[in-house]
Design a protein around this motif. Sequence first.
Motif, PDB file in Angstrom:
ATOM      1  N   ALA A  78       0.848  -1.184   0.000  1.00 24.36           N
ATOM      2  CA  ALA A  78       0.000   0.000   0.000  1.00 24.36           C
ATOM      3  C   ALA A  78       0.886   1.237   0.000  1.00 24.36           C
ATOM      4  O   ALA A  78       1.566   1.526   0.987  1.00 24.36           O
ATOM      5  CB  ALA A  78      -0.916  -0.012   1.223  1.00 24.36           C
ATOM      6  N   LEU A  79       0.929   1.934  -1.127  1.00 25.28           N
ATOM      7  CA  LEU A  79       1.751   3.143  -1.233  1.00 25.28           C
ATOM      8  C   LEU A  79       0.987   4.332  -0.671  1.00 25.28           C
ATOM      9  O   LEU A  79      -0.212   4.483  -0.937  1.00 25.28           O
ATOM     10  CB  LEU A  79       2.103   3.423  -2.692  1.00 25.28           C
ATOM     11  CG  LEU A  79       3.021   2.418  -3.399  1.00 25.28           C
ATOM     12  CD1 LEU A  79       3.171   2.819  -4.865  1.00 25.28           C
ATOM     13  CD2 LEU A  79       4.374   2.349  -2.719  1.00 25.28           C
ATOM     14  N   PRO A  80       1.646   5.203   0.087  1.00 29.32           N
ATOM     15  CA  PRO A  80       0.988   6.447   0.505  1.00 29.32           C
ATOM     16  C   PRO A  80       0.676   7.291  -0.719  1.00 29.32           C
ATOM     17  O   PRO A  80       1.299   7.139  -1.773  1.00 29.32           O
ATOM     18  CB  PRO A  80       2.019   7.113   1.419  1.00 29.32           C
ATOM     19  CG  PRO A  80       3.333   6.513   1.039  1.00 29.32           C
ATOM     20  CD  PRO A  80       3.030   5.119   0.588  1.00 29.32           C
ATOM     21  N   PRO A  81      -0.298   8.205  -0.609  1.00 25.56           N
ATOM     22  CA  PRO A  81      -0.715   8.992  -1.783  1.00 25.56           C
ATOM     23  C   PRO A  81       0.425   9.712  -2.489  1.00 25.56           C
ATOM     24  O   PRO A  81       0.449   9.789  -3.717  1.00 25.56           O
ATOM     25  CB  PRO A  81      -1.715   9.991  -1.184  1.00 25.56           C
ATOM     26  CG  PRO A  81      -2.270   9.299   0.016  1.00 25.56           C
ATOM     27  CD  PRO A  81      -1.125   8.501   0.578  1.00 25.56           C
ATOM     28  N   LEU A  87      10.084   5.884  -3.172  1.00 22.61           N
ATOM     29  CA  LEU A  87       9.322   4.962  -4.013  1.00 22.61           C
ATOM     30  C   LEU A  87      10.156   3.732  -4.360  1.00 22.61           C
ATOM     31  O   LEU A  87       9.673   2.601  -4.274  1.00 22.61           O
ATOM     32  CB  LEU A  87       8.878   5.680  -5.287  1.00 22.61           C
ATOM     33  CG  LEU A  87       8.158   4.817  -6.338  1.00 22.61           C
ATOM     34  CD1 LEU A  87       6.826   4.322  -5.798  1.00 22.61           C
ATOM     35  CD2 LEU A  87       7.949   5.616  -7.635  1.00 22.61           C
ATOM     36  N   LEU A  88      11.410   3.957  -4.751  1.00 25.18           N
ATOM     37  CA  LEU A  88      12.284   2.826  -5.084  1.00 25.18           C
ATOM     38  C   LEU A  88      12.480   1.919  -3.884  1.00 25.18           C
ATOM     39  O   LEU A  88      12.481   0.687  -4.001  1.00 25.18           O
ATOM     40  CB  LEU A  88      13.640   3.339  -5.592  1.00 25.18           C
ATOM     41  CG  LEU A  88      13.644   4.172  -6.873  1.00 25.18           C
ATOM     42  CD1 LEU A  88      15.069   4.425  -7.342  1.00 25.18           C
ATOM     43  CD2 LEU A  88      12.828   3.507  -7.981  1.00 25.18           C
ATOM     44  N   LYS A  89      12.631   2.509  -2.704  1.00 22.40           N
ATOM     45  CA  LYS A  89      12.809   1.715  -1.487  1.00 22.40           C
ATOM     46  C   LYS A  89      11.545   0.933  -1.164  1.00 22.40           C
ATOM     47  O   LYS A  89      11.606  -0.255  -0.810  1.00 22.40           O
ATOM     48  CB  LYS A  89      13.179   2.630  -0.318  1.00 22.40           C
ATOM     49  CG  LYS A  89      13.454   1.873   0.980  1.00 22.40           C
ATOM     50  CD  LYS A  89      13.890   2.822   2.088  1.00 22.40           C
ATOM     51  CE  LYS A  89      14.181   2.049   3.377  1.00 22.40           C
ATOM     52  NZ  LYS A  89      14.610   2.966   4.473  1.00 22.40           N
ATOM     53  N   ALA A  90      10.383   1.580  -1.306  1.00 19.69           N
ATOM     54  CA  ALA A  90       9.117   0.916  -0.981  1.00 19.69           C
ATOM     55  C   ALA A  90       8.859  -0.280  -1.887  1.00 19.69           C
ATOM     56  O   ALA A  90       8.303  -1.294  -1.448  1.00 19.69           O
ATOM     57  CB  ALA A  90       7.967   1.919  -1.085  1.00 19.69           C
ATOM     58  N   LEU A  91       9.257  -0.181  -3.159  1.00 16.98           N
ATOM     59  CA  LEU A  91       9.012  -1.250  -4.125  1.00 16.98           C
ATOM     60  C   LEU A  91      10.223  -2.165  -4.312  1.00 16.98           C
ATOM     61  O   LEU A  91      10.164  -3.103  -5.109  1.00 16.98           O
ATOM     62  CB  LEU A  91       8.602  -0.657  -5.480  1.00 16.98           C
ATOM     63  CG  LEU A  91       7.305   0.150  -5.493  1.00 16.98           C
ATOM     64  CD1 LEU A  91       7.019   0.662  -6.904  1.00 16.98           C
ATOM     65  CD2 LEU A  91       6.136  -0.681  -4.989  1.00 16.98           C
ATOM     66  N   ASP A  92      11.306  -1.860  -3.580  1.00 15.54           N
ATOM     67  CA  ASP A  92      12.544  -2.632  -3.714  1.00 15.54           C
ATOM     68  C   ASP A  92      13.001  -2.657  -5.173  1.00 15.54           C
ATOM     69  O   ASP A  92      13.316  -3.709  -5.733  1.00 15.54           O
ATOM     70  CB  ASP A  92      12.344  -4.058  -3.194  1.00 15.54           C
ATOM     71  CG  ASP A  92      13.667  -4.804  -3.005  1.00 15.54           C
ATOM     72  OD1 ASP A  92      14.706  -4.128  -2.848  1.00 15.54           O
ATOM     73  OD2 ASP A  92      13.658  -6.052  -3.006  1.00 15.54           O
ATOM     74  N   CYS A 124      -7.715  -2.817  -0.717  1.00 15.81           N
ATOM     75  CA  CYS A 124      -8.784  -3.336  -1.578  1.00 15.81           C
ATOM     76  C   CYS A 124      -8.532  -2.950  -3.032  1.00 15.81           C
ATOM     77  O   CYS A 124      -8.771  -3.750  -3.945  1.00 15.81           O
ATOM     78  CB  CYS A 124     -10.130  -2.789  -1.115  1.00 15.81           C
ATOM     79  SG  CYS A 124     -10.823  -3.608   0.346  1.00 15.81           S
ATOM     80  N   ALA A 125      -8.054  -1.722  -3.247  1.00 15.26           N
ATOM     81  CA  ALA A 125      -7.753  -1.294  -4.611  1.00 15.26           C
ATOM     82  C   ALA A 125      -6.641  -2.156  -5.210  1.00 15.26           C
ATOM     83  O   ALA A 125      -6.692  -2.541  -6.380  1.00 15.26           O
ATOM     84  CB  ALA A 125      -7.355   0.174  -4.617  1.00 15.26           C
ATOM     85  N   ALA A 126      -5.618  -2.463  -4.395  1.00 10.90           N
ATOM     86  CA  ALA A 126      -4.534  -3.327  -4.878  1.00 10.90           C
ATOM     87  C   ALA A 126      -5.054  -4.718  -5.199  1.00 10.90           C
ATOM     88  O   ALA A 126      -4.669  -5.331  -6.207  1.00 10.90           O
ATOM     89  CB  ALA A 126      -3.424  -3.399  -3.832  1.00 10.90           C
ATOM     90  N   LEU A 127      -5.953  -5.238  -4.351  1.00 10.25           N
ATOM     91  CA  LEU A 127      -6.535  -6.555  -4.610  1.00 10.25           C
ATOM     92  C   LEU A 127      -7.355  -6.538  -5.894  1.00 10.25           C
ATOM     93  O   LEU A 127      -7.292  -7.466  -6.701  1.00 10.25           O
ATOM     94  CB  LEU A 127      -7.409  -6.980  -3.436  1.00 10.25           C
ATOM     95  CG  LEU A 127      -8.197  -8.283  -3.631  1.00 10.25           C
ATOM     96  CD1 LEU A 127      -7.246  -9.459  -3.851  1.00 10.25           C
ATOM     97  CD2 LEU A 127      -9.108  -8.541  -2.445  1.00 10.25           C
TER      98      LEU A 127
END
Length: 332
Positions: A81-84, A120-125, A316-319
């Motif tokens: 879940a990424l912050p806005p 962003l790069l860190k959050a998504l590895d 839920c949006a990601a799902l």
Amino acid sequence: MTDPKPRPLRRREIQVITLNARGLRAQQIADDLGISERTVRSYVLDASRTLGITGSVLPALVEYAYAHGLITVDRRRAPVALPPSLAATLDCAARGLGHRGVAAELGITPMSARSYRSRLLKALDAISTAHAVAIAWEMGLRPPPDRMEDALPITSAEVSAIQEALLTRLYAGRDAVPELHLILRGPDGVRLTLVAVEDMLWKTTVIAGVVSRLAAVMAQKRRNPDGSHPAVPQPGALIGVALRHDVQEPDCDDRAPRSRQALRRFMAVDLNGGLYLAGSALPGMPGDEAPAPQLIYRRQGDPRRDEISTGALDACAALLHTLTPVPVGGTL
């Protein structure tokens, strides 16, 4: 920016874009393909010119390749879940905006834009921004709800039908186990379909974590030959997901400030990015009259969306995007 009309790319150009999507640098791509680094950069330049992409071209080329089935989403990852702020940064990158473009788009400084990119790069590895865009596709985070090219708009009648279905199901059964529903558009209109979920997935009170874990489980299932997800029953087009769960919240009664009351909530997100939140206190005893539920709906672009945008709704949006059909294109 990207010209939305697909144009043919050469096989070598697609190979270079695909390897960029995997996180390889120009020299690594050159070694892998047996060509020079200069030739690699030439292929990138030619592809961007063919498609009319300018700015930070590599992330936009990766976005184009996934969106038009040139790269098949076949290695789904557990969504995050990424912050806005980071979700907006990802969207800007996928559109070919560099640091200055991101800064202008989000109303921040270029230095803050660089900071957002690093986070962003860190959050998504991810190794690079192009790699981040590819990972986002594999996680089901791309494209965002309002950019689904193959999604039919959710009509006002369907919004009303979704709301009615949520309210009808709100008090169905007294079991406190959360329920996950798919919102389907079928020949007979909109309906909710309960998704069977193993009990082990609900052994946490962090609902956002539960849904994210469920998305990861669903992402591991083999897709049908047409790119649809096996969890989505046919006939019917998936247009949303909804989650019902019970929570305990402090009672507002000043005479008993430590008491807690049971609340039942239903949160949902549709394919157009509309957010729904329904809920009310549960009846105290069997046979008691249930209090009137309240339902809030916020469409994409409504500034009041942030009032109900929670981690669980983001999950839920990601799902939802984990379960949506993926392009069926050729892999390299």
